[in-house]
Design a protein around this motif. Structure first.
Motif, PDB file in Angstrom:
ATOM      1  N   LYS A 148       0.831  -1.220   0.000  1.00  0.00           N
ATOM      2  CA  LYS A 148       0.000   0.000   0.000  1.00  0.00           C
ATOM      3  C   LYS A 148       0.854   1.255   0.000  1.00  0.00           C
ATOM      4  CE  LYS A 148      -2.374  -1.234   3.649  1.00  0.00           C
ATOM      5  NZ  LYS A 148      -2.081  -2.667   3.844  1.00  0.00           N
ATOM      6  N   ALA A 149       1.844   1.288   0.870  1.00  0.00           N
ATOM      7  CA  ALA A 149       2.664   2.500   0.984  1.00  0.00           C
ATOM      8  C   ALA A 149       3.448   2.757  -0.294  1.00  0.00           C
ATOM      9  CB  ALA A 149       3.622   2.373   2.164  1.00  0.00           C
ATOM     10  N   ARG A 150       3.954   1.660  -0.912  1.00  0.00           N
ATOM     11  CA  ARG A 150       4.771   1.833  -2.114  1.00  0.00           C
ATOM     12  C   ARG A 150       3.924   2.344  -3.284  1.00  0.00           C
ATOM     13  NH1 ARG A 150       7.738  -4.004  -2.173  1.00  0.00           N
ATOM     14  NH2 ARG A 150       7.655  -4.322   0.068  1.00  0.00           N
ATOM     15  N   LEU A 151       2.656   1.937  -3.321  1.00  0.00           N
ATOM     16  CA  LEU A 151       1.795   2.328  -4.430  1.00  0.00           C
ATOM     17  C   LEU A 151       1.116   3.680  -4.217  1.00  0.00           C
ATOM     18  CD1 LEU A 151       0.157  -1.133  -5.113  1.00  0.00           C
ATOM     19  CD2 LEU A 151       1.730   0.061  -6.609  1.00  0.00           C
ATOM     20  N   LEU A 152       1.268   4.243  -3.006  1.00  0.00           N
ATOM     21  CA  LEU A 152       0.574   5.499  -2.697  1.00  0.00           C
ATOM     22  C   LEU A 152       1.003   6.622  -3.641  1.00  0.00           C
ATOM     23  CD1 LEU A 152      -1.292   7.193  -0.914  1.00  0.00           C
ATOM     24  CD2 LEU A 152       0.655   7.589   0.621  1.00  0.00           C
ATOM     25  N   MET A 153       2.302   6.742  -3.887  1.00  0.00           N
ATOM     26  CA  MET A 153       2.785   7.809  -4.766  1.00  0.00           C
ATOM     27  C   MET A 153       2.252   7.640  -6.187  1.00  0.00           C
ATOM     28  SD  MET A 153       4.450   9.742  -2.814  1.00  0.00           S
ATOM     29  CE  MET A 153       5.217   9.681  -1.192  1.00  0.00           C
ATOM     30  N   THR A 154       2.173   6.370  -6.625  1.00  0.00           N
ATOM     31  CA  THR A 154       1.625   6.120  -7.958  1.00  0.00           C
ATOM     32  C   THR A 154       0.169   6.546  -8.023  1.00  0.00           C
ATOM     33  OG1 THR A 154       3.124   4.263  -8.256  1.00  0.00           O
ATOM     34  CG2 THR A 154       1.201   4.332  -9.675  1.00  0.00           C
ATOM     35  N   VAL A 155      -0.599   6.202  -7.000  1.00  0.00           N
ATOM     36  CA  VAL A 155      -2.005   6.596  -6.949  1.00  0.00           C
ATOM     37  C   VAL A 155      -2.130   8.114  -6.970  1.00  0.00           C
ATOM     38  CG1 VAL A 155      -4.085   6.618  -5.500  1.00  0.00           C
ATOM     39  CG2 VAL A 155      -2.782   4.507  -5.786  1.00  0.00           C
ATOM     40  N   LEU A 156      -1.265   8.803  -6.211  1.00  0.00           N
ATOM     41  CA  LEU A 156      -1.323  10.266  -6.172  1.00  0.00           C
ATOM     42  C   LEU A 156      -0.992  10.871  -7.531  1.00  0.00           C
ATOM     43  CD1 LEU A 156       0.368  11.066  -2.731  1.00  0.00           C
ATOM     44  CD2 LEU A 156      -2.007  11.466  -3.373  1.00  0.00           C
ATOM     45  N   ALA A 157       0.019  10.312  -8.201  1.00  0.00           N
ATOM     46  CA  ALA A 157       0.411  10.835  -9.504  1.00  0.00           C
ATOM     47  C   ALA A 157      -0.716  10.696 -10.520  1.00  0.00           C
ATOM     48  CB  ALA A 157       1.664  10.116 -10.001  1.00  0.00           C
ATOM     49  N   MET A 191      -3.875  10.229  -9.808  1.00  0.00           N
ATOM     50  CA  MET A 191      -5.027  10.988  -9.325  1.00  0.00           C
ATOM     51  C   MET A 191      -4.937  12.455  -9.737  1.00  0.00           C
ATOM     52  SD  MET A 191      -6.251  11.755  -5.438  1.00  0.00           S
ATOM     53  CE  MET A 191      -5.198  13.198  -5.363  1.00  0.00           C
ATOM     54  N   LEU A 192      -3.735  13.035  -9.662  1.00  0.00           N
ATOM     55  CA  LEU A 192      -3.581  14.445 -10.040  1.00  0.00           C
ATOM     56  C   LEU A 192      -3.931  14.666 -11.508  1.00  0.00           C
ATOM     57  CD1 LEU A 192      -0.328  15.515  -8.167  1.00  0.00           C
ATOM     58  CD2 LEU A 192      -2.606  16.461  -7.836  1.00  0.00           C
ATOM     59  N   GLY A 193      -3.425  13.788 -12.359  1.00  0.00           N
ATOM     60  CA  GLY A 193      -3.737  13.920 -13.773  1.00  0.00           C
ATOM     61  C   GLY A 193      -5.213  13.734 -14.059  1.00  0.00           C
ATOM     62  N   VAL A 194      -5.811  12.706 -13.446  1.00  0.00           N
ATOM     63  CA  VAL A 194      -7.244  12.447 -13.643  1.00  0.00           C
ATOM     64  C   VAL A 194      -8.071  13.609 -13.102  1.00  0.00           C
ATOM     65  CG1 VAL A 194      -9.168  10.945 -12.978  1.00  0.00           C
ATOM     66  CG2 VAL A 194      -6.986   9.943 -13.644  1.00  0.00           C
ATOM     67  N   ALA A 237      -7.231   5.336  -8.234  1.00  0.00           N
ATOM     68  CA  ALA A 237      -6.783   6.679  -8.608  1.00  0.00           C
ATOM     69  C   ALA A 237      -7.843   7.394  -9.439  1.00  0.00           C
ATOM     70  CB  ALA A 237      -5.478   6.596  -9.392  1.00  0.00           C
ATOM     71  N   GLY A 238      -8.538   6.657 -10.311  1.00  0.00           N
ATOM     72  CA  GLY A 238      -9.584   7.251 -11.143  1.00  0.00           C
ATOM     73  C   GLY A 238     -10.738   7.771 -10.316  1.00  0.00           C
ATOM     74  N   VAL A 239     -11.203   6.967  -9.351  1.00  0.00           N
ATOM     75  CA  VAL A 239     -12.321   7.393  -8.497  1.00  0.00           C
ATOM     76  C   VAL A 239     -11.916   8.593  -7.653  1.00  0.00           C
ATOM     77  CG1 VAL A 239     -13.792   6.713  -6.568  1.00  0.00           C
ATOM     78  CG2 VAL A 239     -13.392   5.109  -8.444  1.00  0.00           C
ATOM     79  N   ALA A 240     -10.705   8.520  -7.052  1.00  0.00           N
ATOM     80  CA  ALA A 240     -10.231   9.640  -6.236  1.00  0.00           C
ATOM     81  C   ALA A 240     -10.026  10.892  -7.108  1.00  0.00           C
ATOM     82  CB  ALA A 240      -8.918   9.266  -5.545  1.00  0.00           C
ATOM     83  N   GLY A 241      -9.493  10.705  -8.321  1.00  0.00           N
ATOM     84  CA  GLY A 241      -9.287  11.838  -9.221  1.00  0.00           C
ATOM     85  C   GLY A 241     -10.590  12.466  -9.671  1.00  0.00           C
ATOM     86  N   LEU A 242     -11.622  11.626  -9.903  1.00  0.00           N
ATOM     87  CA  LEU A 242     -12.935  12.150 -10.280  1.00  0.00           C
ATOM     88  C   LEU A 242     -13.515  13.013  -9.163  1.00  0.00           C
ATOM     89  CD1 LEU A 242     -15.415  12.287 -12.130  1.00  0.00           C
ATOM     90  CD2 LEU A 242     -16.185  10.130 -11.108  1.00  0.00           C
ATOM     91  N   ALA A 243     -13.418  12.514  -7.921  1.00  0.00           N
ATOM     92  CA  ALA A 243     -13.929  13.291  -6.785  1.00  0.00           C
ATOM     93  C   ALA A 243     -13.171  14.613  -6.648  1.00  0.00           C
ATOM     94  CB  ALA A 243     -13.805  12.471  -5.494  1.00  0.00           C
ATOM     95  N   VAL A 290      -9.239   7.074 -18.182  1.00  0.00           N
ATOM     96  CA  VAL A 290      -7.890   7.641 -18.179  1.00  0.00           C
ATOM     97  C   VAL A 290      -7.060   7.033 -17.054  1.00  0.00           C
ATOM     98  CG1 VAL A 290      -6.582   9.738 -17.680  1.00  0.00           C
ATOM     99  CG2 VAL A 290      -8.441   9.806 -19.325  1.00  0.00           C
ATOM    100  N   GLY A 291      -7.628   6.979 -15.842  1.00  0.00           N
ATOM    101  CA  GLY A 291      -6.893   6.441 -14.701  1.00  0.00           C
ATOM    102  C   GLY A 291      -6.486   4.999 -14.907  1.00  0.00           C
ATOM    103  N   ILE A 292      -7.425   4.190 -15.387  1.00  0.00           N
ATOM    104  CA  ILE A 292      -7.152   2.757 -15.539  1.00  0.00           C
ATOM    105  C   ILE A 292      -6.229   2.487 -16.722  1.00  0.00           C
ATOM    106  CG2 ILE A 292      -8.223   0.531 -16.065  1.00  0.00           C
ATOM    107  CD1 ILE A 292     -10.690   1.531 -14.470  1.00  0.00           C
ATOM    108  N   LEU A 293      -6.519   3.095 -17.878  1.00  0.00           N
ATOM    109  CA  LEU A 293      -5.730   2.804 -19.074  1.00  0.00           C
ATOM    110  C   LEU A 293      -4.285   3.281 -18.942  1.00  0.00           C
ATOM    111  CD1 LEU A 293      -8.285   3.586 -21.930  1.00  0.00           C
ATOM    112  CD2 LEU A 293      -7.466   1.350 -21.167  1.00  0.00           C
ATOM    113  N   ILE A 294      -4.102   4.500 -18.406  1.00  0.00           N
ATOM    114  CA  ILE A 294      -2.735   5.020 -18.254  1.00  0.00           C
ATOM    115  C   ILE A 294      -1.929   4.109 -17.341  1.00  0.00           C
ATOM    116  CG2 ILE A 294      -1.371   6.892 -17.229  1.00  0.00           C
ATOM    117  CD1 ILE A 294      -2.413   7.652 -19.922  1.00  0.00           C
TER     118      ILE A 294
END
Length: 842
Positions: free
Chosen positions: A13-22, A24-27, A325-331, A369-373
């Motif tokens: 979880k911790a290792r993937l957090l930065m990826t999710v944030l990255a 999420m910002l784009g989405v 990331a997509g759901v969080a980015g949409l919100a 976008v979140g899933i495909l990227i």
């Protein structure tokens, strides 16, 4: 495999957090852009539809095209046409519409409403259904006016007050006869609308008993199509065209959608840049995660898992990460959309009321976008892991890239880089219109090539800073070795920062060079102390030039009066000037002949002379809008530029051919030069009109500088998100690197390296990687800025490259700051490792 993939996600979880944030910002940027533009578009379309409630069919003049020696023109909509429209079967009423620019000053003398949104029109009769009155009465005569409710509130006016306004220059001071409401989109967006009675509006806007449009309302039971057919039969088809109210609303909706589309595309480009930068982080993260689980994946292969299953397990992990990331980015994007709408309001530009629009397309786009990227970025690491033989993976013999793969990568990178640079250099020798596409292609090829070559470039560039790192002792030496230990990882991390800095640097170089070139152009072309014009670019009344000429201290002045003519069967716009004064007001280089304007003598720029084959002494015939022709003689040929060019002739020759003479600007030379006192005298002579700009050369340059500064600030703000994503990438890389080197760090601690030295080592490694990305980004940005400038230089003779050394140094320093900040958490984590636990770690 699905359960295994889910367990791996939850285990890291911790290792993937930065990826999710990255991601999420784009989405968030993508979905926020869609929510914001859809909300504005929907609000304006609804407002536009309401604005056509009182129009079933609109009659407008049909433009008479230019042909032969005849200048094109718009025919007049006469009172007779209005009367005939009102009498057609099915027509309940017909309203004559007159409109034009009207600037309203508030009680502090400032312009109320946006420059181009300051409109005026006519109030029809004693009760106009288009504009319901909330107070007062219909205007009567030239001394009464109506104001829209929003402008009256903003400017502090009420019925009975005297208001200062201007239509084309001279200040008018009518009384506010009433306040009205309107669904006009320009007004709801922060503009203003002033209404006069019809005769007054016709006089002010130069219609003289005619109209801009005739709006016809249908009787109950008569459809818009039937009414349109009746009007088509009754009115002259060669002079007018008719459009139903529904069609007008649809056209307005399309226009609004098109204008929103440009904004949407611009914002989505920056979102795409952030997502592109994010792909480096995602690929980096999954490469490291897969590398850490090499033996685990090899064991799965050994017990029967196929290559496809291993790849699929990695893609399932990516799908879960992308979906989150997509759901969080949409919100977050919905919040960004709402915030942008509020931000627009805080700048003083209101919008029509309407709900926040979250369309199904926005939701689908955000998730897709979140899933495909994420899945695309994770596919290559997953495929690479699946291709490793199980036995080799268990013995870790796969860790080092083969010489063959490195040679192939470097060869491909060199070919792309060389091709991109060659195409860009070739494009600089083309003209601006034909060189844009090749330059864009070359830029893409060059960026791809440099990215592919980045691992090769990292070693010599990072080695160049080795002498500086020696000052930090063992920590500096270890930092340098760590930064080149895995060139591909270093390249991917540095490339994320490189992309953002390339764009920022390129835009800065171009903007600074353009600003300098325009300053030089203004200084070389204009001798006048001041240039007077309307704030929104509308034409000036000839009264303005007359008042300026009569002002104390003015030694020379000339209005610039544009007009359409036909020359040799082509449409050509000519500029009328004061022949006796223009030479004192301009400083144009005369190539041949003399700068003499008067009688039939004119001057032309080199481009026109070349186009028509003219030389000094050549004669040509100009056909004017009144149908008359005059033979003119070329007295001189000058070097034109973006500010002054074309055919110039004396106003004494041009004006008699014009139905309604108007000036685009007035050039002014004063006896004592530009000064505050002189400007105050001119302002006073023109009635302290807020709609008129009086600018000296510095004011003109400042206006242009303000435009470039605003553009750059927007670009910096939008690209700032890409830099934030790059920071997350550096943090992610360092965190993974610390985790991978836990045993090594434990050994270093055991043999005497203290915690402070460990922190310094990680920080220096981050600093080196960030500066490496910064150097590449700034270098590419300068090259792109130079190339784009060379292309623009074909249209701007005064263009020259200006390198903003101060900003370039600042950008490099910011890259270093990014590296230091990104290293704070990984360095702290490395220093806190328990040395015994770390030594036992696998």
């Amino acid at each position: 495999m699905f359960r295994t993939a889910l367990r791996n996600v939850l285990a890291h979880k911790a290792r993937l957090l930065m990826t999710v944030l990255a991601v999420m910002l784009g989405v968030a940027f993508v979905s926020g852009t869609l929510v914001f533009t859809n909300t504005i578009s929907d609000a304006y379309q609804n407002s536009a539809a309401k604005g056509f409630d009182q129009v079933d069919v609109a009659v407008v003049p049909k433009y008479q095209d230019s042909e032969g020696d005849k200048v094109g023109k718009l025919p007049d909509l006469t009172q007779a046409m209005l009367d005939k429209a009102a009498e057609v079967p099915g027509a309940a009423s017909a309203t004559g519409v007159v409109s034009g620019f009207t600037a309203v000053a508030d009680k502090h003398g400032k312009l109320a409403g946006g420059n181009w949104q300051s409109a005026g029109g006519n109030y029809w009769g004693t009760k106009d259904a288009r504009y319901p009155l909330t107070s007062g009465h219909a205007p009567h005569g030239a001394n009464e006016v109506l104001l829209d409710a929003k402008t009256a509130q903003r400017a502090g006016y009420k019925v009975g007050d005297t208001v200062r306004l201007s239509v084309d220059g001279p200040v008018l001071t009518p009384t506010v006869a009433g306040i009205f409401t309107t669904d006009d989109g320009n007004v709801t967006a922060g503009g203003s609308l002033a209404l006069f009675d019809t005769p007054t509006a016709q006089k002010l806007f130069g219609k003289h008993g005619t109209y801009d449009e005739i709006d016809v309302k249908a009787k109950p039971g008569t459809g818009q199509a039937a009414l349109k057919d009746a009007l088509d039969a009754a009115l002259p088809a060669h002079q007018v065209k008719t459009t139903t109210g529904q069609q007008l609303a649809d056209d307005q909706a399309r226009t609004i959608a098109d204008s929103m589309s440009s904004m949407k595309q611009g914002l989505l480009v920056f979102a795409g840049i952030a997502l592109f930068v994010g792909t480096f982080i995602i690929a980096n993260t999954f490469t490291m995660l897969v590398a850490q689980r090499t033996k685990e994946l090899a064991l799965m292969r050994a017990v029967g898992a196929s290559r496809r299953q291993v790849t699929r397990s990695v893609l399932i992990e990516a799908f879960v990460v992308g979906a989150v990331a997509g759901v969080a980015g949409l919100a977050a994007g919905i919040g960004i959309g709402a915030g942008l709408r509020a931000l627009v309001g805080s700048f003083g530009a209101s919008m029509p009321d309407g709900p926040l629009v979250i369309s199904p397309g926005t939701v689908v786009a955000a998730l897709a976008v979140g899933i495909l990227i994420t899945m695309l970025a994770a596919w290559l690491p997953g495929r690479r892991a699946a291709k490793i033989p199980p036995v080799a993976a268990m013995n870790s013999v796969h860790a080092t890239a083969t010489t063959k793969s490195l040679v192939l990568r470097n060869t491909i990178g060199a070919l792309f880089t060389a091709a991109g640079a060659a195409v860009i250099v070739a494009a600089t020798s083309m003209d601006a219109s034909s060189g844009e596409a090749p330059m864009g292609l070359g830029a893409v090829l060059l960026i791809i090539g440099v990215f592919v070559l980045t691992p090769l470039l990292s070693r010599p560039l990072i080695a160049a800073v080795a002498p500086l790192l020696r000052a930090f002792g063992v920590s500096g030496k270890l930092a340098r070795q760590n930064s080149v230990r895995n060139p591909r990882r270093t390249a991917a991390t540095a490339s994320a920062l490189m992309i953002g800095l390339t764009l920022i640097t390129g835009m800065t170089v171009m903007a600074g060079s353009l600003q300098s070139s325009i300053d030089k152009m203004a200084a070389s072309a204009i001798r006048a102390d001041y240039v007077v014009s309307m704030a929104n670019g509308s034409p000036l009344s000839p009264d303005v030039a007359r008042k300026i000429a009569a002002t104390d201290g003015v030694s020379a002045s000339s209005p610039l009066r544009n007009a359409e003519t036909r020359i040799d069967g082509k449409t050509e716009f000519v500029t009328g000037v004061d022949g006796a004064s223009i030479a004192k007001l301009t400083d144009l280089k005369v190539d041949r002949g003399s700068f003499t304007i008067g009688g039939d003598r004119v001057v032309v720029d080199k481009d026109r002379a070349k186009e028509y084959g003219w030389k000094t002494g050549s004669h040509f015939t100009a056909h004017f809008e009144d149908g008359k022709a005059q033979t003119l003689t070329v007295a001189g040929i000058y070097d034109g530029n973006q500010m002054i060019r074309g055919i110039m002739l004396d106003n004494k020759v041009l004006t008699p051919h014009l139905t309604k003479p108007t000036d685009m600007q007035v050039m002014v030379k004063t006896a004592n030069g530009a000064s505050t006192a002189t400007k105050d005298r001119l302002t006073s002579a023109l009635g302290a009109n807020p709609a008129i700009k009086i600018q000296d050369k510095k004011d003109i340059s400042d206006d242009i500088a303000q435009m470039f500064t605003m553009m750059l600030n927007m670009v910096y703000g939008l690209l700032g998100m890409a830099v934030i994503v790059a920071v997350l990438g550096v943090i992610n890389t360092l965190a993974m690197s610390v985790f991978e080197r836990s045993q090594e760090i434990g050994m270093l601690r055991a043999i005497g390296l203290d915690r402070r030295s460990v922190k310094r080592m990680v920080r220096l490694e981050s600093l080196v990687i960030s500066l490496f990305g910064g150097v590449l980004g700034i270098g590419l940005g300068v090259f792109f800025g130079w190339a784009a400038g060379e292309l623009l230089g074909t249209k701007m003779p005064t263009y020259e490259l200006v390198l903003p050394w101060g900003r370039l140094v600042l950008f490099l320093a910011l890259a270093g700051v990014v590296g230091i900040l990104a290293a704070l958490w990984p360095a702290r984590r490395a220093a806190k490792l328990n040395m015994l636990t770390a030594i036992k770690a696998e």
